[in-house]
Design an enzyme around this catalytic site. Structure first.
Site, PDB file in Angstrom:
ATOM      1  N   SER A 141       0.846  -1.185   0.000  1.00 47.92           N
ATOM      2  CA  SER A 141       0.000   0.000   0.000  1.00 47.92           C
ATOM      3  C   SER A 141       0.881   1.234   0.000  1.00 47.92           C
ATOM      4  CB  SER A 141      -0.892   0.004   1.253  1.00 47.92           C
ATOM      5  OG  SER A 141      -1.539   1.242   1.440  1.00 47.92           O
ATOM      6  N   TYR A 154      -2.618  -1.117  10.166  1.00 48.52           N
ATOM      7  CA  TYR A 154      -2.552  -1.234   8.711  1.00 48.52           C
ATOM      8  C   TYR A 154      -1.120  -1.015   8.218  1.00 48.52           C
ATOM      9  CZ  TYR A 154      -4.242  -0.928   3.898  1.00 48.52           C
ATOM     10  OH  TYR A 154      -4.472  -1.158   2.569  1.00 48.52           O
TER      11      TYR A 154
END
Length: 270
Positions: A141, A154
């Site tokens: 990401s 995350y």
């Protein structure tokens, strides 16, 4: 890498980037073993891919289930006879600061976003090594490059995917298996709206944060899938998806400690 005639195992295929990647691969003549926890959405993706003329198998399962992963290679081989691509795309999000997030929710996210990548790689690597050319593609990401406040879980998972992928690539030098790590920026998927939220988080604050986040999710998933597929075909070791991710990746390289001073919103200060 020549995609036509290959077989790809793709997790998180039921929606978002995963669905669009499945369709992009199918248009390129790639057979598909599709994995998703949502059997209904998975069937929809499979139906669309079959309409493009390729062989598709459906494998509804939770990628956090190690026992299910252990038997998946045998099932894929029975359907397709080979595996050339492993695309670890499945992922989830979790709202809240580190102190707000429970141990159970933190572990839940890590099991899907990182542990599943490791387990899928361990399961399919022997099959990939049997092919003349093969590739593992792991979705990290933008938050595997930068670290905004409120994203401890995350970021931990996506930095782990990045580190695992980069080290594995070096270990596989000389083998037929390459490794690509992908860093998407703001892609217009439902990952933000479907994120888990810890109990006790202020609802007004949550809704305001969600609105800010969704404004940043602009790139259509189909466009992201095309960029990722082009990176696979060109044997790219890293694929950055979106101008936002590209700009912020360069900013982090130039100011690895202090980039957040130029982006107070990332530091939770605006």
């Amino acid at each position: 890498m020549k995609i036509v005639g290959c077989v790809a195992v793709l997790t998180g295929a039921g929606s978002g980037i995963g669905r669009e990647l499945a369709l992009a691969l199918a248009r390129s003549g790639c057979g598909l073993a599709l994995v998703d926890i949502n059997a209904v959405q998975l069937a929809e993706t499979a139906e669309q891919a079959r309409a493009l003329g390729v062989r598709v198998s459906e494998h509804p399962m939770d990628v956090a289930d190690r026992a299910a992963i252990a038997v998946l290679p045998e099932r894929v081989l029975a359907e397709h006879g080979q595996v050339d691509l492993l695309i670890n795309n499945a992922g989830v999000a979790l709202g809240g600061t580190f102190e707000q997030v429970s141990v159970e929710n933190f572990d839940w996210l890590m099991a899907i976003n990182f542990d599943a990548v490791v387990c899928m790689t361990r399961a399919f690597l022997p099959l990939l090594k049997q092919r003349p050319a093969a590739r593992i593609v792991n979705l990290s990401s933008l938050f595997g490059l930068i670290t905004p406040a409120g994203q401890t879980a995350y970021c931990a998972s996506k930095f782990a995917v990045r580190g695992f992928s980069n080290a594995l690539r070096l270990e596989l030098v000389g083998s037929p298996v390459g490794v690509t790590v992908v860093h998407p920026g703001g892609i217009a998927t439902a990952i933000a709206s479907s994120a888990r939220v810890p109990a006790g988080v202020n609802d007004a604050e949550l809704q305001a944060r969600l609105k800010r986040t969704e404004k940043l999710l602009r790139m259509p998933p189909a466009r992201a899938a095309d960029i990722i597929l082009r990176g696979i075909e060109r044997d790219r070791v890293r694929v950055i998806v979106g101008n936002d991710a590209l700009i912020l990746s360069w900013l982090e390289r130039l100011l690895p400690v202090n980039y957040w001073r130029l982006l107070p919103g990332l530091a939770g200060k605006g």
